[in-house]
Design an enzyme around this catalytic site. Structure first.
Site, PDB file in Angstrom:
ATOM      1  N   ASN A   1       1.141  -1.861   0.375  1.00  9.72           N
ATOM      2  CA  ASN A   1       0.294  -0.197   0.413  1.00  9.72           C
ATOM      3  C   ASN A   1       0.891   1.315   0.141  1.00  9.72           C
ATOM      4  O   ASN A   1       0.421   1.866   0.445  1.00  9.72           O
ATOM      5  CB  ASN A   1      -1.058   0.401   0.884  1.00  9.72           C
ATOM      6  CG  ASN A   1      -1.977  -0.977   1.031  1.00  9.72           C
ATOM      7  OD1 ASN A   1      -2.271  -1.612  -0.301  1.00  9.72           O
ATOM      8  ND2 ASN A   1      -2.648  -1.659   1.791  1.00  9.72           N
TER       9      ASN A   1
ATOM     10  N   ARG B   1      -8.681  -2.190  -7.550  1.00  6.88           N
ATOM     11  CA  ARG B   1      -9.372  -0.360  -7.162  1.00  6.88           C
ATOM     12  C   ARG B   1      -8.390   0.507  -7.045  1.00  6.88           C
ATOM     13  O   ARG B   1      -8.212   1.971  -7.491  1.00  6.88           O
ATOM     14  CB  ARG B   1     -10.606  -0.641  -6.555  1.00  6.88           C
ATOM     15  CG  ARG B   1      -9.656  -0.412  -5.128  1.00  6.88           C
ATOM     16  CD  ARG B   1     -10.818  -0.787  -3.747  1.00  6.88           C
ATOM     17  NE  ARG B   1     -11.954   1.000  -4.366  1.00  6.88           N
ATOM     18  CZ  ARG B   1     -10.811   1.928  -3.598  1.00  6.88           C
ATOM     19  NH1 ARG B   1     -10.515   2.237  -3.295  1.00  6.88           N
ATOM     20  NH2 ARG B   1     -12.825   3.256  -3.783  1.00  6.88           N
TER      21      ARG B   1
ATOM     22  N   CYS C   1     -16.422  -4.260  -4.583  1.00  6.28           N
ATOM     23  CA  CYS C   1     -15.016  -5.241  -4.019  1.00  6.28           C
ATOM     24  C   CYS C   1     -15.908  -6.028  -3.329  1.00  6.28           C
ATOM     25  O   CYS C   1     -16.672  -5.825  -2.321  1.00  6.28           O
ATOM     26  CB  CYS C   1     -14.137  -4.581  -4.353  1.00  6.28           C
ATOM     27  SG  CYS C   1     -13.426  -4.847  -2.814  1.00  6.28           S
TER      28      CYS C   1
ATOM     29  N   ARG D   1     -17.194   0.462  -2.282  1.00  6.64           N
ATOM     30  CA  ARG D   1     -15.751   1.395  -1.880  1.00  6.64           C
ATOM     31  C   ARG D   1     -16.194   2.115  -2.943  1.00  6.64           C
ATOM     32  O   ARG D   1     -15.223   3.112  -4.080  1.00  6.64           O
ATOM     33  CB  ARG D   1     -14.656   0.569  -2.287  1.00  6.64           C
ATOM     34  CG  ARG D   1     -14.549  -0.439  -1.059  1.00  6.64           C
ATOM     35  CD  ARG D   1     -13.437  -1.532  -0.796  1.00  6.64           C
ATOM     36  NE  ARG D   1     -11.674  -0.787  -0.827  1.00  6.64           N
ATOM     37  CZ  ARG D   1     -10.314  -1.091  -0.747  1.00  6.64           C
ATOM     38  NH1 ARG D   1     -10.534  -2.351  -1.352  1.00  6.64           N
ATOM     39  NH2 ARG D   1      -9.710  -0.358  -0.987  1.00  6.64           N
TER      40      ARG D   1
ATOM     41  N   ASP E   1      -7.141  -3.883   8.283  1.00  7.38           N
ATOM     42  CA  ASP E   1      -6.373  -4.899   7.276  1.00  7.38           C
ATOM     43  C   ASP E   1      -5.852  -6.010   7.906  1.00  7.38           C
ATOM     44  O   ASP E   1      -5.391  -7.030   7.536  1.00  7.38           O
ATOM     45  CB  ASP E   1      -4.831  -4.311   6.348  1.00  7.38           C
ATOM     46  CG  ASP E   1      -5.776  -3.469   5.703  1.00  7.38           C
ATOM     47  OD1 ASP E   1      -4.743  -2.221   4.634  1.00  7.38           O
ATOM     48  OD2 ASP E   1      -6.827  -3.891   5.257  1.00  7.38           O
TER      49      ASP E   1
ATOM     50  N   ILE F   1     -14.493   0.540   9.847  1.00  5.72           N
ATOM     51  CA  ILE F   1     -14.216   0.746   8.070  1.00  5.72           C
ATOM     52  C   ILE F   1     -14.850   0.837   6.941  1.00  5.72           C
ATOM     53  O   ILE F   1     -15.411   1.295   6.255  1.00  5.72           O
ATOM     54  CB  ILE F   1     -12.630   0.916   8.010  1.00  5.72           C
ATOM     55  CG1 ILE F   1     -11.603   1.428   9.413  1.00  5.72           C
ATOM     56  CG2 ILE F   1     -12.171   1.305   6.926  1.00  5.72           C
ATOM     57  CD1 ILE F   1     -11.939   2.811  10.208  1.00  5.72           C
TER      58      ILE F   1
HETATM   59  C1  EPZ Z   1      -6.541   1.853   1.723  1.00 10.87           C
HETATM   60  O1  EPZ Z   1      -7.931   1.721   0.956  1.00 10.87           O
HETATM   61  C2  EPZ Z   1      -6.035   0.467   1.640  1.00 10.87           C
HETATM   62  N1  EPZ Z   1      -5.817   0.370  -0.002  1.00 10.87           N
HETATM   63  C3  EPZ Z   1      -6.924  -0.771   2.028  1.00 10.87           C
HETATM   64  O2  EPZ Z   1      -6.329  -1.942   2.285  1.00 10.87           O
HETATM   65  C4  EPZ Z   1      -7.129  -0.379   3.435  1.00 10.87           C
HETATM   66  O3  EPZ Z   1      -7.543  -0.879   3.783  1.00 10.87           O
HETATM   67  C5  EPZ Z   1      -7.741   0.769   4.000  1.00 10.87           C
HETATM   68  O4  EPZ Z   1      -7.355   2.056   3.259  1.00 10.87           O
HETATM   69  C6  EPZ Z   1      -8.081   1.715   5.356  1.00 10.87           C
HETATM   70  O5  EPZ Z   1      -6.659   1.213   5.849  1.00 10.87           O
HETATM   71  C7  EPZ Z   1      -4.968   0.761  -0.477  1.00 10.87           C
HETATM   72  O6  EPZ Z   1      -3.217   1.766   0.069  1.00 10.87           O
HETATM   73  C8  EPZ Z   1      -4.228   0.353  -1.856  1.00 10.87           C
HETATM   74  P1  EPZ Z   1     -10.159   4.484   2.280  1.00 10.87           P
HETATM   75  P2  EPZ Z   1      -8.764   3.267   0.319  1.00 10.87           P
HETATM   76  O7  EPZ Z   1     -10.078   5.670   1.341  1.00 10.87           O
HETATM   77  O8  EPZ Z   1      -8.352   4.178   0.489  1.00 10.87           O
HETATM   78  C9  EPZ Z   1     -15.022   5.195   2.759  1.00 10.87           C
HETATM   79  C10 EPZ Z   1      -5.134  -3.995   1.626  1.00 10.87           C
HETATM   80  O9  EPZ Z   1      -5.935  -4.994   2.382  1.00 10.87           O
HETATM   81  N2  EPZ Z   1     -14.603   6.011   1.508  1.00 10.87           N
HETATM   82  O10 EPZ Z   1      -9.489   4.709   3.351  1.00 10.87           O
HETATM   83  O11 EPZ Z   1      -9.741   2.285  -0.449  1.00 10.87           O
HETATM   84  C11 EPZ Z   1     -15.033   4.018   2.376  1.00 10.87           C
HETATM   85  O12 EPZ Z   1     -15.750   3.185   0.867  1.00 10.87           O
HETATM   86  C12 EPZ Z   1      -5.930  -3.080   1.139  1.00 10.87           C
HETATM   87  O13 EPZ Z   1      -4.209  -3.735   1.460  1.00 10.87           O
HETATM   88  C13 EPZ Z   1     -15.984   6.564   0.970  1.00 10.87           C
HETATM   89  O14 EPZ Z   1     -16.689   6.326   1.612  1.00 10.87           O
HETATM   90  O15 EPZ Z   1      -9.455   2.950   1.863  1.00 10.87           O
HETATM   91  C14 EPZ Z   1     -14.129   3.030   3.256  1.00 10.87           C
HETATM   92  O16 EPZ Z   1     -15.223   3.183   4.332  1.00 10.87           O
HETATM   93  C15 EPZ Z   1      -7.782  -3.274   1.334  1.00 10.87           C
HETATM   94  N3  EPZ Z   1     -15.421   7.890  -0.379  1.00 10.87           N
HETATM   95  C16 EPZ Z   1     -14.279   4.039   3.949  1.00 10.87           C
HETATM   96  O17 EPZ Z   1     -13.382   5.956   3.617  1.00 10.87           O
HETATM   97  C17 EPZ Z   1     -14.159   7.494  -0.758  1.00 10.87           C
HETATM   98  O18 EPZ Z   1     -14.625   8.101  -1.604  1.00 10.87           O
HETATM   99  C18 EPZ Z   1     -11.953   4.402   4.574  1.00 10.87           C
HETATM  100  O19 EPZ Z   1     -11.686   4.392   3.025  1.00 10.87           O
HETATM  101  C19 EPZ Z   1     -13.118   7.322  -0.409  1.00 10.87           C
HETATM  102  C20 EPZ Z   1     -13.397   6.244   0.680  1.00 10.87           C
END
Ligand code: EPZ
Length: 418
Positions: free
Chosen positions: A23, A92, A116, A121, A305, A327
């Site tokens: 990540n 993604r 996913c 997401r 994670d 989350i």
């Molecule tokens: C990052 O995903 C990581 N992926 C994820 O790791 C990790 O679980 C996640 O952060 C939380 O730490 C990468 O860094 C490539 P978020 P990300 O945006 O950025 C909501 C793994 O297993 N949200 O921090 O996609 C979302 O739905 C993966 O390595 C919106 O609503 O996660 C979630 O509920 C899985 N709108 C929350 O925010 C948006 O525009 C946090 O998601 C963006 C996010």
């Protein structure tokens, strides 16, 4: 498709070198789009997802070569700005090319990621942020078609939720914008600090590293980077939990103990001893496991994670553990598979109540997503009998040679054609 076969019950003993963080590697590979010329990235893990991201950059006109864990990426001759559905639907994180492409070329056409396993997401925070930076976009046949005349214009952006990739995307767009951008309620995951270090090394002017407020003074151009990817804290945590599950004693090297502030106390309370040194961790478990409660939170809270992996460990305790996932809305896909191994887990909304039975029994199970797969490997390592895990392509997305690393510390585990 391959499967993984595990004969459980062997304590893990020896040393494992942790790889670079998936990540961090994904956003940092995208950041190479911000400036032409050879960029050098060290300690890059060789994963399905990093190979997918490199294929995406290649489709945009970039050239790259790998020398062991070092990647050299040249983006001097970009000729495209589209991230296709075929690539984005498998990963993604492809959405992270939005910021760099808009900053470099003023144009980006990126497929919406689609859902996913762990949740819807959405990327609304990303798009709202770019809109504030002067980008206009429309949805066209499942693609985000975004453009900006000339340079983006700095703005103050406040996220409803500290989104990791939204913070990274806006960061990469703002470094070449006109004027100052402030990101409030920014995510604080260490992988973002790695990206800030890379961008500042390229000539960007970013303040607030590691805090929830990032101030970016836009500059006219950036120079090629040389950066080392931070150790993978989730891989590190996965191995710590695995030793907790099997018993034994392992030293993890090439890691950074400071990246997992919320895990050691939890593991200690569960009966897993972790000793920290500069770039290594010593982990052991001799006595019985104790039940602990887990609630996932943004960094520095307990990482989502590692939720699935901790659930497998709690199945082996002899008490009640309450695990709450704050989350993602659907990150309990591993529960049904753990049930097949004899686990007693009840889901109630965003929480799962694990009634530890002290043991698990080997079974045929199916991987559903990346971290659920890791949870099933941990369960299989500790279970009595043989466990077969199908659809291991999920695991290959985020773990570099997991089977090889575990075999080298005594696990009876191997891959076979399904
Ligand atoms: C990052 O995903 C990581 N992926 C994820 O790791 C990790 O679980 C996640 O952060 C939380 O730490 C990468 O860094 C490539 P978020 P990300 O945006 O950025 C909501 C793994 O297993 N949200 O921090 O996609 C979302 O739905 C993966 O390595 C919106 O609503 O996660 C979630 O509920 C899985 N709108 C929350 O925010 C948006 O525009 C946090 O998601 C963006 C996010």
């Amino acid at each position: 498709m391959d499967k993984i076969v595990i004969e459980g019950g062997e304590p893990l003993r020896g040393e494992i070198a942790v790889s670079g963080a998936k990540n961090a590697a994904l956003p940092l590979i995208c950041a190479c789009l911000l400036a032409p010329g050879p960029h050098v990235l060290e300690n890059v893990p060789d994963l399905r997802d990093t190979r997918t991201m490199l294929a995406l950059l290649e489709a945009l006109g970039a050239a790259w070569q790998r020398d062991g864990a070092t990647l050299i990426i040249d983006t001097a001759n970009l000729h495209g700005f589209e991230a296709s559905y075929e690539l984005v639907k498998t990963m993604r994180a492809s959405v992270l090319v939005l910021g760099p492409l808009l900053a470099r070329m003023g144009r980006a056409r990126v497929s919406l990621p689609g859902g996913c396993a762990i949740g819807a997401r959405p990327i609304n925070f990303h798009l709202q942020g770019f809109q504030q930076l002067g980008v206009s976009h429309q949805l066209d046949q499942g693609y985000v078609d975004a453009s900006v005349d000339g340079r983006m214009t700095g703005a103050t952006i406040c996220f409803d939720i500290p989104s990791v990739t939204a913070t990274e995307n806006i960061l990469m767009g703002a470094v070449l914008a006109r004027g100052e951008t402030v990101i409030k309620n920014a995510a604080r995951e260490p992988e973002i600090g790695n990206l800030v270090d890379m961008l500042n090394g390229m000539g960007a002017r970013i303040k607030g590293r590691g805090s929830d407020t990032l101030a970016i003074e836009g500059v006219g151009r950036l120079r090629p980077a040389r950066i080392r990817i931070v150790p993978d804290r989730i891989e590190t945590g996965t191995f710590l939990i695995a030793v907790g599950a099997t018993g034994g004693e392992v030293t993890l090297t090439n890691c950074d103990p400071a990246l997992l502030p919320s895990l050691y106390a939890k593991l200690g309370a569960a009966g897993v001893a972790v000793r920290e040194e500069a770039d290594r961790l010593h982990v052991s478990r001799r006595g019985p496991l104790r039940a602990v409660d887990i609630k996932t939170m943004p960094f520095p809270g307990f990482p989502t994670d590692l939720q699935a992996q901790m659930m497998a460990l709690m199945c082996l305790s002899n008490g009640l553990s309450l695990i709450t996932e704050t989350i993602f809305e659907n990150r309990f896909m591993h529960v049904a598979e753990l049930h097949r191994m004899g686990a007693d887990i009840r889901i109630d909304g965003h929480s799962a109540i694990v009634s530890g039975t002290g043991k698990l029994r080997g079974a045929k199970v199916m991987a559903t997503d990346l971290r659920a797969s890791a949870s099933l490997v941990i369960a299989g390592l500790a279970a009595e009998g043989v466990t077969e895990i199908s659809r291991v392509y999920h695991l290959d997305r985020g773990y570099d040679d997991l089977v090889g690393k575990l075999r080298r510390v005594g696990a009876q585990i191997y891959r076979a054609a399904e």
